[in-house]
Design a protein around this motif. Structure first.
Motif, PDB file in Angstrom:
ATOM      1  N   ASP A  13     122.986 125.212  -2.403  1.00 40.41           N
ATOM      2  CA  ASP A  13     121.539 125.350  -1.663  1.00 40.41           C
ATOM      3  C   ASP A  13     120.756 125.748  -2.840  1.00 40.41           C
ATOM      4  N   LEU A  14     121.317 125.758  -4.204  1.00 37.06           N
ATOM      5  CA  LEU A  14     120.597 126.195  -5.364  1.00 37.06           C
ATOM      6  C   LEU A  14     120.378 125.350  -6.371  1.00 37.06           C
ATOM      7  N   ASP A  15     119.081 125.072  -6.926  1.00 36.96           N
ATOM      8  CA  ASP A  15     118.843 124.069  -8.224  1.00 36.96           C
ATOM      9  C   ASP A  15     118.809 124.969  -9.188  1.00 36.96           C
ATOM     10  N   PHE A  16     119.590 124.894 -10.304  1.00 37.16           N
ATOM     11  CA  PHE A  16     119.658 125.766 -11.347  1.00 37.16           C
ATOM     12  C   PHE A  16     119.273 124.945 -12.451  1.00 37.16           C
ATOM     13  N   VAL A  17     117.945 125.249 -12.919  1.00 42.42           N
ATOM     14  CA  VAL A  17     117.099 124.114 -13.904  1.00 42.42           C
ATOM     15  C   VAL A  17     116.800 124.930 -15.125  1.00 42.42           C
ATOM     16  N   ALA A  18     117.632 124.427 -16.433  1.00 47.12           N
ATOM     17  CA  ALA A  18     117.396 125.078 -17.608  1.00 47.12           C
ATOM     18  C   ALA A  18     115.952 124.792 -18.082  1.00 47.12           C
ATOM     19  N   LEU A  19     115.280 125.889 -18.446  1.00 49.37           N
ATOM     20  CA  LEU A  19     113.960 125.955 -19.012  1.00 49.37           C
ATOM     21  C   LEU A  19     114.023 125.932 -20.540  1.00 49.37           C
ATOM     22  N   THR A  29     117.070 124.484  -2.584  1.00 45.50           N
ATOM     23  CA  THR A  29     117.085 123.165  -2.579  1.00 45.50           C
ATOM     24  C   THR A  29     116.602 122.776  -0.981  1.00 45.50           C
ATOM     25  N   ARG A  30     116.661 123.706  -0.155  1.00 46.97           N
ATOM     26  CA  ARG A  30     116.389 123.502   1.278  1.00 46.97           C
ATOM     27  C   ARG A  30     114.798 123.368   1.624  1.00 46.97           C
ATOM     28  N   THR A  31     113.934 123.823   0.621  1.00 41.69           N
ATOM     29  CA  THR A  31     112.470 123.743   0.497  1.00 41.69           C
ATOM     30  C   THR A  31     111.991 122.467   0.697  1.00 41.69           C
ATOM     31  N   PRO A  32     111.088 122.341   1.787  1.00 40.01           N
ATOM     32  CA  PRO A  32     110.434 120.832   1.549  1.00 40.01           C
ATOM     33  C   PRO A  32     109.761 120.398   0.352  1.00 40.01           C
ATOM     34  N   ASN A  33     109.766 119.274   0.022  1.00 35.32           N
ATOM     35  CA  ASN A  33     108.835 118.619  -1.201  1.00 35.32           C
ATOM     36  C   ASN A  33     107.612 119.300  -1.112  1.00 35.32           C
ATOM     37  N   GLY A  34     107.068 119.608  -2.282  1.00 35.90           N
ATOM     38  CA  GLY A  34     105.881 119.781  -2.425  1.00 35.90           C
ATOM     39  C   GLY A  34     105.466 121.351  -2.264  1.00 35.90           C
ATOM     40  N   SER A  35     106.738 122.121  -1.833  1.00 33.71           N
ATOM     41  CA  SER A  35     106.838 123.600  -2.121  1.00 33.71           C
ATOM     42  C   SER A  35     107.398 123.958  -3.243  1.00 33.71           C
ATOM     43  N   SER A  36     106.865 125.133  -3.679  1.00 36.60           N
ATOM     44  CA  SER A  36     107.759 125.592  -5.064  1.00 36.60           C
ATOM     45  C   SER A  36     108.915 125.931  -4.739  1.00 36.60           C
ATOM     46  N   GLY A  37     109.514 126.662  -3.860  1.00 37.89           N
ATOM     47  CA  GLY A  37     110.901 126.927  -3.708  1.00 37.89           C
ATOM     48  C   GLY A  37     111.543 127.645  -4.476  1.00 37.89           C
ATOM     49  N   THR A  38     110.667 128.293  -5.523  1.00 38.53           N
ATOM     50  CA  THR A  38     111.376 129.211  -6.646  1.00 38.53           C
ATOM     51  C   THR A  38     111.844 130.362  -6.268  1.00 38.53           C
ATOM     52  N   LEU A  53     113.407 138.168  -9.282  1.00 43.62           N
ATOM     53  CA  LEU A  53     113.519 137.746  -8.112  1.00 43.62           C
ATOM     54  C   LEU A  53     112.126 137.538  -7.487  1.00 43.62           C
ATOM     55  N   LEU A  54     111.564 136.826  -7.124  1.00 46.22           N
ATOM     56  CA  LEU A  54     110.439 136.322  -6.446  1.00 46.22           C
ATOM     57  C   LEU A  54     110.653 136.175  -4.817  1.00 46.22           C
ATOM     58  N   ARG A  55     110.113 137.602  -4.504  1.00 46.13           N
ATOM     59  CA  ARG A  55     110.410 137.899  -2.834  1.00 46.13           C
ATOM     60  C   ARG A  55     109.380 138.357  -2.253  1.00 46.13           C
ATOM     61  N   ALA A  69     127.151 137.078 -11.011  1.00 45.32           N
ATOM     62  CA  ALA A  69     126.793 138.315 -10.377  1.00 45.32           C
ATOM     63  C   ALA A  69     125.248 137.975 -10.381  1.00 45.32           C
ATOM     64  N   ALA A  70     124.443 137.399 -11.168  1.00 45.70           N
ATOM     65  CA  ALA A  70     122.972 137.055 -11.191  1.00 45.70           C
ATOM     66  C   ALA A  70     122.704 136.113 -10.086  1.00 45.70           C
ATOM     67  N   LEU A  71     123.679 135.002  -9.941  1.00 41.68           N
ATOM     68  CA  LEU A  71     123.665 134.078  -8.912  1.00 41.68           C
ATOM     69  C   LEU A  71     123.733 134.900  -7.231  1.00 41.68           C
ATOM     70  N   ALA A  72     124.853 136.001  -7.382  1.00 45.17           N
ATOM     71  CA  ALA A  72     124.672 136.751  -6.088  1.00 45.17           C
ATOM     72  C   ALA A  72     123.380 137.386  -5.787  1.00 45.17           C
ATOM     73  N   LEU A  73     122.719 137.901  -6.882  1.00 43.22           N
ATOM     74  CA  LEU A  73     121.441 138.672  -6.446  1.00 43.22           C
ATOM     75  C   LEU A  73     120.304 137.701  -5.993  1.00 43.22           C
ATOM     76  N   VAL A  74     120.215 136.638  -6.473  1.00 48.91           N
ATOM     77  CA  VAL A  74     119.614 135.507  -6.089  1.00 48.91           C
ATOM     78  C   VAL A  74     119.589 135.019  -4.565  1.00 48.91           C
ATOM     79  N   ALA A  75     121.039 135.015  -4.218  1.00 46.67           N
ATOM     80  CA  ALA A  75     121.507 134.382  -2.819  1.00 46.67           C
ATOM     81  C   ALA A  75     121.407 135.770  -1.905  1.00 46.67           C
ATOM     82  N   ASP A  76     121.424 137.016  -2.285  1.00 50.28           N
ATOM     83  CA  ASP A  76     121.151 138.078  -1.389  1.00 50.28           C
ATOM     84  C   ASP A  76     119.632 138.169  -0.616  1.00 50.28           C
ATOM     85  N   PRO A  77     119.552 138.063   0.440  1.00 56.67           N
ATOM     86  CA  PRO A  77     118.468 137.764   1.220  1.00 56.67           C
ATOM     87  C   PRO A  77     117.535 139.087   1.119  1.00 56.67           C
ATOM     88  N   ARG A  78     118.043 140.315   0.830  1.00 56.52           N
ATOM     89  CA  ARG A  78     117.302 141.509   0.951  1.00 56.52           C
ATOM     90  C   ARG A  78     116.181 141.749  -0.111  1.00 56.52           C
TER      91      ARG A  78
END
Length: 78
Positions: A13-19, A29-38, A53-55, A69-78
């Motif tokens: 459910d995560l898209d990991f994009v190298a900048l 990845t579950r965010t509809p097209n046209g939305s940021s989803g970041t 984290l953008l919350r 551990a970084a990805l676990a922080l992203v996946a944590d909904p709190r």
């Protein structure tokens, strides 16, 4: 879509994009097209990983010692 990075699996459910060579954008990845989803930006530095984290309209910065551990922080909904 990237399935793993340096041996660390990337959840489906995560898209990991190298900048850059050491900075990534993580999107839902579950965010509809046209939305940021970041969800976050992750940057590798000499001490580990910085996770921005953008919350809920605010930004929270956390530290992690490894990419898993970084990805676990992203996946944590709190």
């Amino acid at each position: 879509m990237l399935m793993s990075y340096e041996g660390t699996p990337i959840p489906d459910d995560l898209d990991f994009v190298a900048l850059t060579e050491r900075t990534w954008r993580v999107c839902d990845t579950r965010t509809p097209n046209g939305s940021s989803g970041t969800l976050a930006y992750i940057e590798r530095d000499p001490a580990g990983f910085e996770v921005m984290l953008l919350r809920g309209g605010h930004v929270e910065t956390r530290r992690a010692d490894c990419l898993a551990a970084a990805l676990a922080l992203v996946a944590d909904p709190r």
